[in-house]
Motif scaffolding. Structure first.
Motif, PDB file in Angstrom:
ATOM      1  N   CYS A  69       0.851  -1.185   0.000  1.00 22.34           N
ATOM      2  CA  CYS A  69       0.000   0.000   0.000  1.00 22.34           C
ATOM      3  C   CYS A  69       0.887   1.236   0.000  1.00 22.34           C
ATOM      4  CB  CYS A  69      -0.917   0.024   1.220  1.00 22.34           C
ATOM      5  SG  CYS A  69      -1.900  -1.471   1.467  1.00 22.34           S
TER       6      CYS A  69
ATOM      7  N   LEU B 234      -4.457   6.412  -2.681  1.00 22.97           N
ATOM      8  CA  LEU B 234      -3.905   5.141  -2.226  1.00 22.97           C
ATOM      9  C   LEU B 234      -3.710   4.214  -3.413  1.00 22.97           C
ATOM     10  CD1 LEU B 234      -3.247   3.341   0.306  1.00 22.97           C
ATOM     11  CD2 LEU B 234      -5.639   2.583   0.185  1.00 22.97           C
TER      12      LEU B 234
ATOM     13  N   SER C  57      -7.185  11.354   0.273  1.00 22.59           N
ATOM     14  CA  SER C  57      -6.032  10.449   0.286  1.00 22.59           C
ATOM     15  C   SER C  57      -6.001   9.675  -1.018  1.00 22.59           C
ATOM     16  CB  SER C  57      -6.124   9.477   1.467  1.00 22.59           C
ATOM     17  OG  SER C  57      -6.095  10.151   2.698  1.00 22.59           O
TER      18      SER C  57
ATOM     19  N   LEU D 183       0.829   5.327  -0.013  1.00 23.01           N
ATOM     20  CA  LEU D 183      -0.018   6.488   0.208  1.00 23.01           C
ATOM     21  C   LEU D 183       0.625   7.683  -0.484  1.00 23.01           C
ATOM     22  CD1 LEU D 183      -2.639   7.208   1.764  1.00 23.01           C
ATOM     23  CD2 LEU D 183      -1.174   8.031   3.625  1.00 23.01           C
TER      24      LEU D 183
ATOM     25  N   ALA E 220      -3.119   8.261   6.920  1.00 25.77           N
ATOM     26  CA  ALA E 220      -3.874   7.050   7.220  1.00 25.77           C
ATOM     27  C   ALA E 220      -3.218   6.321   8.377  1.00 25.77           C
ATOM     28  CB  ALA E 220      -3.954   6.154   5.983  1.00 25.77           C
TER      29      ALA E 220
END
Length: 331
Positions: free
Chosen positions: A40, A105, A103, A42, A47
Motif C-alpha cells: 500500500c 492510495l 487520500s 499512500l 492514514a
C-alpha cells in the motif's frame, strides 16, 4: 544471481490485484485476507494501518506499507474513521488531481508463487513501513513515477504500473532490510561478505552444478576451512546444507508447476543424477517424499486455499471502498 533477486522473483505484480483509490475522509477499508503480500503506497493524505494482531501504525503521505498475509487488516483515514469498514476491491480512480484533503492510495495485492516466494515472506514481519525519504533522498523517485502514471491514462499504462509496483516493492524491502538497528535475515547480511556473498551468488546462479566445499572455496579464493567456517557463521548453516535446502525449494516448485514431470526429471533439474538420492534428500528436508508432497499440496490447491504453494489465488476481497472514484480494472 544474488539471493534476494532469486527470492523476489517469486513475488511479482504480474497477476496481482491492483487498485488506485481517491478517498475523502472519513474512510475505512477492510482487506479480508487471502493475498500473501499486500503493498500500500499512500501518495497523498494520512492514514493508519490496523493489523489483525498488533497496534495501529500511522502512515504519512509518501510512505509505503507492506502487509504479510493471509491475515486480514484495515487501512483507515487519520484521524480514526467513524464509519463502518468497507471491503477494498481492485479498481482505478479516474485520472486527475485528488481534491483537497483526500487520500490517494495505490494497492497491489501480490500472489506469492510457490516455495520461492514463501521463503521471502518468511523473512518479513506482519507489517513493515518505509518512509519515502529513508533511502537518503528527499524525494522518492519511485513514488514520483507512480503518482505521475496514475494521474493520466495512456496506452501501455498497465504494463508500466506492473513494473513500477515491482520496483517499489524491491526498493521498499531493500530499505527495510538496511534500516538502522534492523534485524534482516542472515542471508541478506551475508551477501555483503566478499567471500560468502560470492559463494551464495554461485550457488544461486547454478544450483544444479556439482558444488562441493572444495569447488566453492576454489572459486572464491579461500581455503575449504575458511569458506566453511565463514559461510556457517554468516548464513547460519554450512554451504552444502544451504545448497540442499535451496535445491529442495526449487524442486518443490517444479513438482507443482510441472505435474507432467517425473521425479527423475525434477531430480536432474536440481542437480541429482540419482532419483533415489534426490528422494532421500527431499524427504530429509521436507519431511515427505516428492510424490507425497505433490499429492498433499494438490488437495488444498484444488480446494482454493491461497496459502498452498502453487494454489490459485482466490478469496481476495473485491468490493468498492467508500467515496472512491474508481472504475473496475485489475492487473
Amino acid at each position: 544471481m544474488d539471493v534476494f533477486s532469486d527470492l523476489v522473483r517469486g513475488v511479482r505484480s504480474h497477476g496481482s490485484l491492483f487498485g488506485v483509490s481517491v478517498l475523502r475522509p472519513p474512510w475505512d477499508l477492510r482487506f479480508d485476507g487471502g493475498a500473501p503480500l499486500t503493498l500500500c503506497a499512500l501518495l497523498s493524505g494520512a492514514a493508519r494501518v490496523v493489523p489483525q494482531d498488533g497496534p495501529p501504525e500511522p502512515v504519512a503521505a509518501g510512505e509505503t506499507v507492506v502487509v504479510r498475509g493471509p491475515a486480514p487488516f484495515r487501512l483507515t483515514s487519520e484521524p480514526a474513521a467513524d464509519v463502518d469498514p468497507v471491503p477494498w476491491r481492485p479498481g482505478r480512480a479516474e485520472p486527475g488531481s485528488a481534491p483537497p484533503g483526500a487520500s490517494t492510495l495505490v494497492v497491489g495485492a501480490y500472489p506469492a508463487r510457490g516455495e520461492i516466494g514463501r521463503r521471502l515472506l518468511d523473512a518479513l514481519p506482519p507489517v513493515l513501513r518505509v518512509g519515502g525519504g529513508e533511502s537518503g533522498d528527499v524525494e522518492d523517485p519511485v513514488l514520483d513515477h507512480l503518482a505521475a502514471e496514475v494521474a493520466v491514462e495512456a496506452p501501455g499504462q498497465q504494463a508500466v504500473l506492473d513494473r513500477l509496483l515491482d520496483w517499489l516493492l524491491v526498493c521498499t524491502l531493500r530499505t527495510w532490510f538496511d534500516r538502522p538497528g534492523g534485524r534482516p535475515p542472515r542471508w541478506w547480511s551475508a551477501q555483503r561478505d566478499p567471500v560468502v556473498g560470492e559463494a551464495l551468488r554461485l550457488l544461486h546462479t547454478d544450483p544444479a552444478a556439482p558444488w562441493t566445499v572444495a569447488s566453492l572455496a576454489a572459486r572464491t579464493g579461500v581455503s575449504r576451512s575458511t569458506l566453511a567456517e565463514r559461510f556457517t557463521d554468516r548464513v547460519g548453516e554450512p554451504p552444502v546444507t544451504y545448497l540442499t535446502r535451496w535445491r529442495m525449494t526449487l524442486a518443490a516448485d517444479l513438482l507443482l508447476e510441472r505435474p507432467e514431470a517425473t521425479v527423475a526429471q525434477v531430480a536432474r533439474r536440481v542437480g541429482y543424477a540419482d532419483p533415489f538420492a534426490f528422494s532421500a534428500a527431499f524427504r530429509r528436508v521436507r519431511g515427505t517424499s516428492p510424490s507425497g508432497f505433490r499429492r498433499a499440496v494438490e488437495g488444498p490447491a484444488d480446494a482454493g486455499d491461497p496459502r498452498a504453494p502453487g494454489a490459485p489465488q482466490r478469496g481476495w476481497t473485491s468490493a468498492m471502498g467508500p467515496n472512491p472514484s474508481t472504475s473496475a480494472a485489475s492487473t
